[in-house]
Scaffold this motif. Structure first.
Motif, PDB file in Angstrom:
ATOM      1  N   VAL A 106       0.804  -1.233   0.000  1.00 52.27           N
ATOM      2  CA  VAL A 106       0.000   0.000   0.000  1.00 52.27           C
ATOM      3  C   VAL A 106       0.832   1.277   0.000  1.00 52.27           C
ATOM      4  O   VAL A 106       0.311   2.346  -0.347  1.00 52.27           O
ATOM      5  CB  VAL A 106      -0.965   0.034   1.210  1.00 52.27           C
ATOM      6  N   ILE A 107       2.100   1.197   0.361  1.00 48.45           N
ATOM      7  CA  ILE A 107       2.884   2.431   0.453  1.00 48.45           C
ATOM      8  C   ILE A 107       3.201   2.960  -0.948  1.00 48.45           C
ATOM      9  O   ILE A 107       3.413   2.189  -1.889  1.00 48.45           O
ATOM     10  CB  ILE A 107       4.171   2.211   1.275  1.00 48.45           C
ATOM     11  N   ASP A 108       3.207   4.256  -1.079  1.00 44.28           N
ATOM     12  CA  ASP A 108       3.419   4.929  -2.359  1.00 44.28           C
ATOM     13  C   ASP A 108       4.898   5.298  -2.488  1.00 44.28           C
ATOM     14  O   ASP A 108       5.415   6.114  -1.721  1.00 44.28           O
ATOM     15  CB  ASP A 108       2.538   6.185  -2.406  1.00 44.28           C
TER      16      ASP A 108
ATOM     17  N   ALA B 232       3.031  12.466   7.223  1.00 45.03           N
ATOM     18  CA  ALA B 232       2.207  11.580   8.049  1.00 45.03           C
ATOM     19  C   ALA B 232       2.626  10.131   7.823  1.00 45.03           C
ATOM     20  O   ALA B 232       2.831   9.704   6.688  1.00 45.03           O
ATOM     21  CB  ALA B 232       0.734  11.743   7.701  1.00 45.03           C
ATOM     22  N   VAL B 233       2.752   9.381   8.921  1.00 45.52           N
ATOM     23  CA  VAL B 233       2.914   7.930   8.851  1.00 45.52           C
ATOM     24  C   VAL B 233       1.685   7.349   9.532  1.00 45.52           C
ATOM     25  O   VAL B 233       1.540   7.433  10.755  1.00 45.52           O
ATOM     26  CB  VAL B 233       4.205   7.453   9.549  1.00 45.52           C
TER      27      VAL B 233
ATOM     28  N   ASN C  13       1.550   5.548   3.912  1.00 52.55           N
ATOM     29  CA  ASN C  13       0.564   4.617   4.446  1.00 52.55           C
ATOM     30  C   ASN C  13       1.207   3.317   4.905  1.00 52.55           C
ATOM     31  O   ASN C  13       2.115   2.790   4.259  1.00 52.55           O
ATOM     32  CB  ASN C  13      -0.497   4.287   3.394  1.00 52.55           C
ATOM     33  N   ILE C  14       0.730   2.802   6.024  1.00 59.15           N
ATOM     34  CA  ILE C  14       1.118   1.477   6.478  1.00 59.15           C
ATOM     35  C   ILE C  14      -0.107   0.576   6.416  1.00 59.15           C
ATOM     36  O   ILE C  14      -1.238   1.042   6.239  1.00 59.15           O
ATOM     37  CB  ILE C  14       1.672   1.494   7.923  1.00 59.15           C
ATOM     38  N   SER C  15       0.109  -0.726   6.544  1.00 56.47           N
ATOM     39  CA  SER C  15      -0.999  -1.681   6.616  1.00 56.47           C
ATOM     40  C   SER C  15      -0.838  -2.498   7.883  1.00 56.47           C
ATOM     41  O   SER C  15       0.259  -2.981   8.180  1.00 56.47           O
ATOM     42  CB  SER C  15      -1.001  -2.602   5.399  1.00 56.47           C
TER      43      SER C  15
ATOM     44  N   GLY D 268      -2.513  -5.411  21.136  1.00 57.32           N
ATOM     45  CA  GLY D 268      -1.925  -4.097  21.305  1.00 57.32           C
ATOM     46  C   GLY D 268      -1.555  -3.489  19.969  1.00 57.32           C
ATOM     47  O   GLY D 268      -2.274  -3.634  18.984  1.00 57.32           O
ATOM     48  N   ALA D 269      -0.407  -2.803  19.911  1.00 59.79           N
ATOM     49  CA  ALA D 269       0.004  -2.103  18.688  1.00 59.79           C
ATOM     50  C   ALA D 269       1.176  -2.796  18.017  1.00 59.79           C
ATOM     51  O   ALA D 269       1.986  -2.150  17.362  1.00 59.79           O
ATOM     52  CB  ALA D 269       0.365  -0.662  19.039  1.00 59.79           C
ATOM     53  N   MET D 270       1.273  -4.120  18.168  1.00 61.03           N
ATOM     54  CA  MET D 270       2.438  -4.826  17.630  1.00 61.03           C
ATOM     55  C   MET D 270       2.549  -4.682  16.118  1.00 61.03           C
ATOM     56  O   MET D 270       3.609  -4.369  15.577  1.00 61.03           O
ATOM     57  CB  MET D 270       2.394  -6.302  18.021  1.00 61.03           C
ATOM     58  N   GLY D 271       1.458  -4.925  15.392  1.00 58.06           N
ATOM     59  CA  GLY D 271       1.507  -4.865  13.937  1.00 58.06           C
ATOM     60  C   GLY D 271       1.832  -3.485  13.420  1.00 58.06           C
ATOM     61  O   GLY D 271       2.680  -3.316  12.539  1.00 58.06           O
ATOM     62  N   SER D 272       1.165  -2.463  13.967  1.00 62.05           N
ATOM     63  CA  SER D 272       1.410  -1.103  13.492  1.00 62.05           C
ATOM     64  C   SER D 272       2.826  -0.652  13.822  1.00 62.05           C
ATOM     65  O   SER D 272       3.461   0.049  13.025  1.00 62.05           O
ATOM     66  CB  SER D 272       0.393  -0.134  14.095  1.00 62.05           C
ATOM     67  N   ARG D 273       3.329  -1.042  14.973  1.00 58.73           N
ATOM     68  CA  ARG D 273       4.694  -0.639  15.360  1.00 58.73           C
ATOM     69  C   ARG D 273       5.719  -1.194  14.374  1.00 58.73           C
ATOM     70  O   ARG D 273       6.616  -0.473  13.923  1.00 58.73           O
ATOM     71  CB  ARG D 273       4.986  -1.123  16.780  1.00 58.73           C
ATOM     72  N   ILE D 274       5.594  -2.469  14.022  1.00 60.81           N
ATOM     73  CA  ILE D 274       6.532  -3.076  13.084  1.00 60.81           C
ATOM     74  C   ILE D 274       6.454  -2.396  11.721  1.00 60.81           C
ATOM     75  O   ILE D 274       7.476  -2.106  11.084  1.00 60.81           O
ATOM     76  CB  ILE D 274       6.242  -4.590  12.944  1.00 60.81           C
ATOM     77  N   ALA D 275       5.232  -2.112  11.260  1.00 59.45           N
ATOM     78  CA  ALA D 275       5.062  -1.453   9.966  1.00 59.45           C
ATOM     79  C   ALA D 275       5.669  -0.051   9.984  1.00 59.45           C
ATOM     80  O   ALA D 275       6.345   0.364   9.035  1.00 59.45           O
ATOM     81  CB  ALA D 275       3.575  -1.389   9.615  1.00 59.45           C
ATOM     82  N   MET D 276       5.432   0.681  11.078  1.00 55.02           N
ATOM     83  CA  MET D 276       5.965   2.041  11.180  1.00 55.02           C
ATOM     84  C   MET D 276       7.491   2.042  11.265  1.00 55.02           C
ATOM     85  O   MET D 276       8.154   2.901  10.673  1.00 55.02           O
ATOM     86  CB  MET D 276       5.375   2.747  12.396  1.00 55.02           C
ATOM     87  N   LEU D 277       8.054   1.113  12.003  1.00 60.04           N
ATOM     88  CA  LEU D 277       9.511   1.010  12.090  1.00 60.04           C
ATOM     89  C   LEU D 277      10.121   0.720  10.717  1.00 60.04           C
ATOM     90  O   LEU D 277      11.210   1.199  10.391  1.00 60.04           O
ATOM     91  CB  LEU D 277       9.909  -0.089  13.083  1.00 60.04           C
TER      92      LEU D 277
END
Length: 287
Positions: free
Chosen positions: A119-121, A214-215, A232-234, A243-252
């Motif tokens: 999804v990231i551009d 924005a991330v 964008n992250i997925s 918790g926020a495990m998935g989003s944290r890994i994507a953001m990192l």
């Protein structure tokens, strides 16, 4: 342009930020994937209890110029659907063995990165890297798990002698944003795109003419609407237990892209900083 544009992931990730009518179309599409390529605009409108105009607006929101290109993308995504069904995220479950937990966490993290790549551009990533290369200083804003991502970015950019600071509480975010200017870049990290402290800091930074990035997961969120560049992250739609495990890994992962992009673009003079910091840390470890 996304690296591997998967419309099904895009619909899943954007569903919560759609209008109520667009969400009706999204729900019908996700629940009736096999029949969607066979439906006309009118038929999809009828089946989803919406209108032709609503279906076309939904396609535009998903990034397609028309219904035909949307259907072509759906058909392409369905080609790998069987494999996709076997490859779903797994939430924390009571009674799982430790070996199962280890395998599930590794799989979920890998899937978060893989889906983010869908999804990231790339053009937005390039714009972000260009802004970071030319800016005077970098400020990062996030709270909770997003704040940890900001701190990781701070540590990385400091290694190449970039003036960089992470702000992870409301008061410091407001004061930092007030001091930013047109030569600076502010990165706002929020999975939901609706974190109030982050949005307040964004408003102040934007008024000062600061370039904003924005991330976030939600491309139709207030954060995404107000920022100059959107990365964008997925992340999986799991319960509160994870918790926020998935989003944290994507953001990192996105942070790593930005850092590597800047370091590569300026490699002729950041190499010495990387060498110096490596040697200092290596000497510390030998003591």
């Amino acid at each position: 342009m996304a690296i591997n544009d998967n419309v099904l992931i895009k619909i899943r990730d954007m569903k919560d930020s759609l209008t109520p009518v667009e969400r009706m179309v999204a729900d019908y599409v996700l629940n009736n994937l096999e029949e969607i390529p066979l439906l006309s605009v009118k038929e999809l409108a009828k089946q989803s209890k919406t209108s032709d105009a609503s279906v076309l607006r939904f396609c535009k929101t998903m990034g397609y110029g028309g219904y035909r290109s949307f259907i072509v993308s759906i058909s392409a995504s369905l080609g790998s659907m069987d494999e996709e069904q076997k490859d779903q995220y797994t939430d924390i479950r009571p009674g799982d063995s430790l070996s199962t937990i280890i395998a599930n966490i590794a799989h979920n993290n890998s899937k978060s990165i893989e889906d983010t790549m869908s999804v990231i551009d790339r053009e937005e990533v390039a714009r972000a890297v260009d802004a970071l290369v030319s800016c005077s200083r970098i400020a990062l804003f996030g709270v909770g798990a997003s704040g940890l991502v900001c701190q990781d970015a701070e540590q990385k950019f400091l290694r190449i002698n970039k003036i960089c600071r992470a702000y992870t509480d409301g008061h410091s975010q407001l004061t930092a944003a007030a001091l930013l200017g047109p030569d600076d870049v502010a990165i706002f990290v929020s999975n939901s795109g609706s974190t109030s402290d982050v949005l307040e800091a964004l408003d102040i930074a934007a008024k000062n003419g600061c370039k904003t990035i924005a991330v976030t997961k939600h491309s139709k969120s207030e954060l995404a609407d107000k920022c100059d560049i959107i990365l964008n992250i997925s992340t999986p739609e799991l319960t509160f237990r994870s918790g926020a495990m998935g989003s944290r890994i994507a953001m990192l992962t996105v942070v790593d892209m930005l850092f590597a992009g800047v370091a590569s673009a300026e490699y002729h003079h950041v190499k010495k900083y990387l060498t110096k910091t490596h040697n200092v840390l290596a000497g510390k470890h030998r003591k």
